[in-house]
Design an enzyme around this catalytic site. Structure first.
Site, PDB file in Angstrom:
ATOM      1  CD1 TRP A  31      -2.764  -1.665   1.073  1.00 40.70           C
ATOM      2  CD2 TRP A  31      -3.422   0.458   0.981  1.00 40.70           C
ATOM      3  NE1 TRP A  31      -4.136  -1.654   0.937  1.00 40.70           N
ATOM      4  CE2 TRP A  31      -4.565  -0.358   0.871  1.00 40.70           C
ATOM      5  CE3 TRP A  31      -3.587   1.847   0.938  1.00 40.70           C
ATOM      6  CZ2 TRP A  31      -5.850   0.151   0.737  1.00 40.70           C
ATOM      7  CZ3 TRP A  31      -4.868   2.365   0.802  1.00 40.70           C
ATOM      8  CH2 TRP A  31      -5.989   1.511   0.705  1.00 40.70           C
ATOM      9  CD  GLU A  68      -2.991  -7.087   5.844  1.00 37.94           C
ATOM     10  OE1 GLU A  68      -2.616  -6.067   5.223  1.00 37.94           O
ATOM     11  OE2 GLU A  68      -4.157  -7.254   6.245  1.00 37.94           O
ATOM     12  CB  VAL A  95       2.687   5.138   4.037  1.00 35.61           C
ATOM     13  CG1 VAL A  95       2.092   6.540   3.905  1.00 35.61           C
ATOM     14  CG2 VAL A  95       4.208   5.192   4.014  1.00 35.61           C
ATOM     15  CG  LEU A  96      -1.807   3.341   8.176  1.00 33.93           C
ATOM     16  CD1 LEU A  96      -1.668   3.074   9.669  1.00 33.93           C
ATOM     17  CD2 LEU A  96      -3.048   2.667   7.620  1.00 33.93           C
ATOM     18  CB  ILE A  97      -2.650   8.551   3.397  1.00 31.35           C
ATOM     19  CG1 ILE A  97      -1.134   8.409   3.165  1.00 31.35           C
ATOM     20  CG2 ILE A  97      -3.115   9.969   3.034  1.00 31.35           C
ATOM     21  CD1 ILE A  97      -0.708   8.549   1.713  1.00 31.35           C
ATOM     22  CB  THR A 101     -14.235   6.119   6.266  1.00 28.56           C
ATOM     23  OG1 THR A 101     -13.013   5.366   6.139  1.00 28.56           O
ATOM     24  CG2 THR A 101     -14.949   6.204   4.925  1.00 28.56           C
ATOM     25  CG  HIS A 103     -10.403   1.786   6.944  1.00 19.85           C
ATOM     26  ND1 HIS A 103      -9.649   1.573   5.816  1.00 19.85           N
ATOM     27  CD2 HIS A 103     -10.443   0.598   7.585  1.00 19.85           C
ATOM     28  CE1 HIS A 103      -9.256   0.322   5.770  1.00 19.85           C
ATOM     29  NE2 HIS A 103      -9.726  -0.293   6.825  1.00 19.85           N
ATOM     30  NE  ARG A 142       5.529  13.753   9.155  1.00 26.42           N
ATOM     31  CZ  ARG A 142       5.200  14.978   8.740  1.00 26.42           C
ATOM     32  NH1 ARG A 142       5.126  15.251   7.428  1.00 26.42           N
ATOM     33  NH2 ARG A 142       4.947  15.949   9.593  1.00 26.42           N
TER      34      ARG A 142
HETATM   35  O1  LIG Z   1      -1.049   0.311   4.579  1.00 24.45           O
HETATM   36  C1  LIG Z   1      -2.166   0.822   4.431  1.00 24.45           C
HETATM   37  N1  LIG Z   1      -3.271   0.024   4.423  1.00 24.45           N
HETATM   38  C2  LIG Z   1      -4.515   0.554   4.266  1.00 24.45           C
HETATM   39  N2  LIG Z   1      -5.575  -0.275   4.255  1.00 24.45           N
HETATM   40  C3  LIG Z   1      -5.433  -1.722   4.095  1.00 24.45           C
HETATM   41  C4  LIG Z   1      -5.195  -2.447   5.436  1.00 24.45           C
HETATM   42  O2  LIG Z   1      -3.906  -2.150   5.949  1.00 24.45           O
HETATM   43  C5  LIG Z   1      -5.304  -3.953   5.218  1.00 24.45           C
HETATM   44  O3  LIG Z   1      -4.362  -4.350   4.245  1.00 24.45           O
HETATM   45  C6  LIG Z   1      -6.705  -4.378   4.779  1.00 24.45           C
HETATM   46  O4  LIG Z   1      -7.653  -3.845   5.705  1.00 24.45           O
HETATM   47  C7  LIG Z   1      -6.840  -5.885   4.715  1.00 24.45           C
HETATM   48  O5  LIG Z   1      -6.567  -6.461   5.974  1.00 24.45           O
HETATM   49  C8  LIG Z   1      -4.670   1.948   4.141  1.00 24.45           C
HETATM   50  N3  LIG Z   1      -5.946   2.562   4.019  1.00 24.45           N
HETATM   51  O6  LIG Z   1      -7.017   1.890   4.006  1.00 24.45           O
HETATM   52  O7  LIG Z   1      -6.039   3.814   3.893  1.00 24.45           O
HETATM   53  C9  LIG Z   1      -3.492   2.771   4.147  1.00 24.45           C
HETATM   54  O8  LIG Z   1      -3.529   4.025   4.033  1.00 24.45           O
HETATM   55  N4  LIG Z   1      -2.289   2.169   4.289  1.00 24.45           N
END
Ligand SMILES: O=c1[nH]c(NC[C@H](O)[C@H](O)[C@H](O)CO)c([N+](=O)[O-])c(=O)[nH]1
Length: 169
Positions: A31, A68, A95-97, A101, A103, A142
């Site tokens: 991701w 994961e 990296v989470l953006i 929502t 989520h 970053r």
């Molecule tokens: O690594 C990320 N996973 C993301 N979602 C997937 C999550 O990590 C899992 O792979 C998925 O939920 C399946 O378990 C993200 N968003 O949803 O935004 C994100 O920004 N970054």
């Protein structure tokens, strides 16, 4: 004088730790790979060039997303122990953006608590290399992309080496 307070100053040369006998695992997400890939590169190059970790001892494993990371780190740490080739430290990179929502918040919390748990449960330093960004610009800066940017993975690599030394006590 350096105006910034925030941040991690590298150890002085006389305190620098030699990583030539360390085995380091980098677990990274696919991701947001535009940002993740330079972070992984920065961590790997810092481990090798700044801390003398042998290239063959930097193990890299990619998975789908940040959620994961804890399971993968835990599983690979235990598998390495069973193979009698334990990791001295692990760096989890993701990296989470924030989206539109809730989520983002749920995953940030789950991943943060999950990675902390893997540290304790496996008695192995697992470095939190997860950017939790409110927008793409924050993530790019970053990862060392753009003017006045800094690749945070450089710091994560140094933290991994320092914590590997703690683990050896
Ligand atoms: O690594 C990320 N996973 C993301 N979602 C997937 C999550 O990590 C899992 O792979 C998925 O939920 C399946 O378990 C993200 N968003 O949803 O935004 C994100 O920004 N970054």
């Amino acid at each position: 004088m350096d105006k910034t307070i925030k941040g991690l100053k590298p150890l002085s040369d006389d305190l620098k730790i030699d990583g030539s006998n360390y085995r380091i695992l980098i677990v990274h997400t696919r991701w947001n790979s535009t940002v993740v890939d330079p972070l992984v590169k920065g961590a790997k190059e810092t481990l090798i060039n700044e801390y003398n970790v042998k290239e063959e001892n930097v193990c890299i494993y990619g998975i789908p997303g940040a959620y994961e990371l804890p399971y993968t780190a835990h599983h690979l740490i235990e598998a390495a122990k069973r193979a009698d080739k334990p990791f001295n430290a692990v760096i989890c990179i993701g990296v989470l953006i924030k989206g539109s929502t809730a989520h983002f918040e749920y995953i940030c919390e789950a991943v943060t608590q999950g990675i902390m748990r893997v540290n304790i449960d496996t008695d192995t330093p697992v470095i939190f290399g997860v950017l939790t960004c409110l927008n793409e610009e924050q993530a790019l800066l970053r990862a060392g992309i753009g003017e006045n940017s800094h690749n945070h993975a450089i710091d994560w690599a140094g933290t991994a080496i320092e914590m590997a030394k703690v683990r050896s006590i």
